[in-house]
Design a protein around this motif. Structure first.
Motif, PDB file in Angstrom:
ATOM      1  N   SER A  40      -1.558  10.884  -3.039  1.00  0.00           N
ATOM      2  CA  SER A  40      -1.216  10.015  -4.636  1.00  0.00           C
ATOM      3  C   SER A  40      -1.329  11.245  -5.576  1.00  0.00           C
ATOM      4  CB  SER A  40      -1.795   9.052  -4.688  1.00  0.00           C
ATOM      5  OG  SER A  40      -1.548   7.858  -5.881  1.00  0.00           O
ATOM      6  N   LYS A  52     -13.178   5.666   5.240  1.00  0.00           N
ATOM      7  CA  LYS A  52     -13.241   5.263   4.495  1.00  0.00           C
ATOM      8  C   LYS A  52     -13.500   6.899   3.183  1.00  0.00           C
ATOM      9  CE  LYS A  52     -16.395   3.403   1.017  1.00  0.00           C
ATOM     10  NZ  LYS A  52     -17.758   2.448  -0.061  1.00  0.00           N
ATOM     11  N   GLU A  53     -13.995   8.171   3.819  1.00  0.00           N
ATOM     12  CA  GLU A  53     -14.117   9.128   3.525  1.00  0.00           C
ATOM     13  C   GLU A  53     -12.947   9.653   3.076  1.00  0.00           C
ATOM     14  OE1 GLU A  53     -17.144  13.599   3.109  1.00  0.00           O
ATOM     15  OE2 GLU A  53     -17.921  12.026   4.385  1.00  0.00           O
ATOM     16  N   SER A  54     -12.806  10.155   4.742  1.00  0.00           N
ATOM     17  CA  SER A  54     -10.939  10.775   4.433  1.00  0.00           C
ATOM     18  C   SER A  54     -10.281   9.893   3.810  1.00  0.00           C
ATOM     19  CB  SER A  54     -11.026  10.815   6.320  1.00  0.00           C
ATOM     20  OG  SER A  54     -12.014  11.877   6.659  1.00  0.00           O
ATOM     21  N   LYS A  55     -10.375   8.935   3.287  1.00  0.00           N
ATOM     22  CA  LYS A  55      -8.611   7.818   3.736  1.00  0.00           C
ATOM     23  C   LYS A  55      -9.307   8.277   1.735  1.00  0.00           C
ATOM     24  CE  LYS A  55      -7.535   3.235   2.789  1.00  0.00           C
ATOM     25  NZ  LYS A  55      -7.916   2.002   3.071  1.00  0.00           N
ATOM     26  N   HIS A  56     -10.194   8.129   1.160  1.00  0.00           N
ATOM     27  CA  HIS A  56     -10.483   8.308  -0.488  1.00  0.00           C
ATOM     28  C   HIS A  56      -9.462   9.768  -0.315  1.00  0.00           C
ATOM     29  CE1 HIS A  56     -12.051   8.217  -4.436  1.00  0.00           C
ATOM     30  NE2 HIS A  56     -12.230   9.161  -4.125  1.00  0.00           N
ATOM     31  N   LEU A  57     -10.101  11.167  -0.065  1.00  0.00           N
ATOM     32  CA  LEU A  57      -9.664  12.119  -0.446  1.00  0.00           C
ATOM     33  C   LEU A  57      -8.300  12.232   0.167  1.00  0.00           C
ATOM     34  CD1 LEU A  57     -10.614  15.140  -1.530  1.00  0.00           C
ATOM     35  CD2 LEU A  57     -10.764  15.561   1.397  1.00  0.00           C
ATOM     36  N   HIS A  79      -3.373   4.602   7.416  1.00  0.00           N
ATOM     37  CA  HIS A  79      -4.761   3.278   6.875  1.00  0.00           C
ATOM     38  C   HIS A  79      -5.956   2.956   7.924  1.00  0.00           C
ATOM     39  CE1 HIS A  79      -2.318   1.148   9.289  1.00  0.00           C
ATOM     40  NE2 HIS A  79      -3.735  -0.223   9.770  1.00  0.00           N
ATOM     41  N   VAL A 122      -5.389  10.003   0.404  1.00  0.00           N
ATOM     42  CA  VAL A 122      -5.263   9.403  -0.160  1.00  0.00           C
ATOM     43  C   VAL A 122      -5.276  10.083  -1.832  1.00  0.00           C
ATOM     44  CG1 VAL A 122      -4.873   6.684  -1.469  1.00  0.00           C
ATOM     45  CG2 VAL A 122      -5.478   6.893   0.910  1.00  0.00           C
ATOM     46  N   ALA A 123      -5.832  10.088  -2.478  1.00  0.00           N
ATOM     47  CA  ALA A 123      -5.769  11.219  -3.475  1.00  0.00           C
ATOM     48  C   ALA A 123      -5.132  12.373  -3.605  1.00  0.00           C
ATOM     49  CB  ALA A 123      -7.532  11.210  -3.803  1.00  0.00           C
ATOM     50  N   TYR A 131       1.225  -1.053   0.028  1.00  0.00           N
ATOM     51  CA  TYR A 131       0.027  -0.446  -0.436  1.00  0.00           C
ATOM     52  C   TYR A 131       1.266   1.085   0.152  1.00  0.00           C
ATOM     53  CZ  TYR A 131      -2.861   3.532   2.107  1.00  0.00           C
ATOM     54  OH  TYR A 131      -3.895   4.715   1.965  1.00  0.00           O
TER      55      TYR A 131
END
Length: 478
Positions: free
Chosen positions: A360, A349-354, A345, A356-357, A125
């Motif tokens: 990245s 879910k919402e915070s992780k997506h933002l 990690h 990580v985006a 990851y």
């Protein structure tokens, strides 16, 4: 008038009649056979004569002379003008560092409890996000001796865990560095006739280098941070270094100014990376204004004693964490993130997506853009907070606004980074940056909600927002 006048007139206009003006052709065409082509003298007379021919030849010659002159001048400008030369970067100059401190107790192996297996589980990851190297902290206690580095605390079980991490990191394509900061590597007391170096310390270095460690981290306050010791360590590193895999030494700066080595001309060869903190250590969380001032002060302090690796250092307000992520990824050097600081990690879910985006996107941009890798940094003049009347961000009349802005440039490519550290939205004055291109394209933002091109005069920064814009230079390339 007599009635016979019309008849006389008609008779006069009849064909063959005298004065038949209406039936006569307006243009008289000569027979084809009677047309004669113009001779040379007539053509020269019609074209202006011999003088015009000479003038025409002169104009043609002048045109070609001017064209050749412009071509020569253009080539000379291209040859003489300084141009950026692509830089070949080492692996540690291209890497993002990630500092981890897992529990190395023999009883802690469950990945949910923060043990070494938890780190190994998330190595793919981390690699997918652009992380290139891990810094393993806490493997050695502060009172450890050089002998303890090869027989790590509490016997060989801990050594086996580190070796397991090295093997899994190698599979994932990640490098591992061991932090020996504040570890006593000089267990021999210095005497007037002895060198301060310790052979047992170099034996310990060799032990871990043989295991596959990519390098070591020390502090500038350690006794090992000296010319004599580092020269000895450098010889050990060279034994295990190859052109593709150089073993390195990273120095963590704990003081405001890095303590210079006695042989300053050798500093760049003895120390590969210097890890600096952006924020000072503080017992109380810093306000947005204090954070802005600290960041600006740090960026204005230029120290050319090694490749820089930035870390946050101090406590960052929650609302500024994404902004600091943008800041660290756009500064020159290799950023070093701490575990649970930026890409944890366990986020929802919402915070992780933002998050990580954002991470990245910045990671990919930094890996392929020379301007973000090793381009120059220029602080823009309006990033300094003045009184309201002179500040270019002028949509309030209460207080100056701590907004930081800087350019990363390489050749004709420019990236503009703007950071709003205030809880209010800020509109830009149309004349805020007359020397910059008017248009750019969004690369990233803390909210990941800006896409496409934009005009700088129409920008508006949201509260605690940071944006990265790649500028369009008129007539240039990107």
């Amino acid at each position: 008038m007599p009635l016979s006048a019309g008849a006389e007139a008609c008779h006069a206009g009849s064909p063959g009649g005298e004065g038949a003006s209406e039936a006569a052709p307006l243009l008289r065409l000569e027979p084809v056979g009677q047309r004669q082509p113009m001779n040379r003298q007539q053509l020269e007379a019609a074209a202006g004569g011999p003088g015009w021919r000479a003038a025409r030849c002169s104009l043609v010659v002048l045109f070609w002379l001017a064209w050749v002159t412009m071509l020569v001048v253009s080539v000379a400008i291209v040859v003489i003008s300084p141009k950026p030369v692509p830089t070949t970067l080492k692996w540690w100059q291209r890497s993002l560092f990630y500092q981890v401190q897992p529990e190395l107790s023999p009883h802690v192996r469950d990945e949910r409890s923060g043990g070494i297996d938890a780190v190994c589980e998330h190595l793919p990851y981390l690699k997918s996000l652009g992380v290139g190297a891990l810094i393993l902290q806490g493997a050695f206690h502060k009172k450890a001796t050089p002998a303890d580095l090869s027989e790590v605390a509490e016997a060989l079980e801990t050594t086996a865990q580190i070796q397991h991490l090295l093997a899994e990191s190698n599979k994932a394509g990640l490098k591992v560095m061991l932090s020996v900061c504040e570890v006593n590597l000089q267990d021999q007391e210095e005497t007037p006739g002895n060198k301060p170096s310790n052979p047992s310390a170099t034996d310990a270095l060799r032990f871990w280098l043989e295991q596959g460690v990519a390098g070591f981290v020390i502090c500038d306050s350690d006794a090992a941070y000296s010319v004599e010791t580092l020269l000895e360590w450098r010889r050990v590193f060279e034994e295990f270094s190859t052109q593709q895999e150089e073993r390195i030494l990273l120095v963590e700066q704990t003081s405001d100014v890095l303590r210079p080595l006695n042989a300053s001309t050798q500093n760049l060869t003895l120390v590969n990376v210097v890890m600096r903190s952006i924020l000072p250590k503080s017992e109380q969380p810093l306000s947005a204004e204090e954070v802005a001032e600290a960041v600006e002060t740090r960026l204005q302090t230029r120290q050319e004693d090694g490749w820089t690796s930035w870390t946050v250092g101090g406590e960052v307000p929650v609302e500024l964490r994404r902004l600091f992520l943008v800041l660290m990824m756009t500064l020159p050097g290799s950023p070093a993130f701490r575990c649970r600081e930026a890409i944890d990690h366990t986020w929802d879910k919402e915070s992780k997506h933002l998050e990580v985006a954002l991470f990245s996107t910045l990671s990919r941009s930094k890996s392929r853009e020379e301007a973000l890798l090793y381009g120059s940094l220029m602080l823009l003049p309006f990033n300094i907070t003045h009184n309201f009347s002179s500040h270019p961000f002028s949509n309030s009349s209460v207080s100056p606004r701590p907004v930081l802005a800087f350019l990363r440039s390489w050749g004709c490519v420019q990236f503009l980074i703007l950071l709003n550290m205030r809880p209010e939205p800020l509109s830009l004055d149309p004349a805020w940056a007359p020397g910059l291109p008017e248009k750019g394209v969004f690369v990233a933002s803390t909210g990941m909600n800006h896409v496409g091109s934009t005009y700088l005069h129409s920008l508006q920064l949201q509260p605690y927002e940071a944006v990265v814009i790649k500028l369009f230079n008129p007539g240039g390339y990107s």
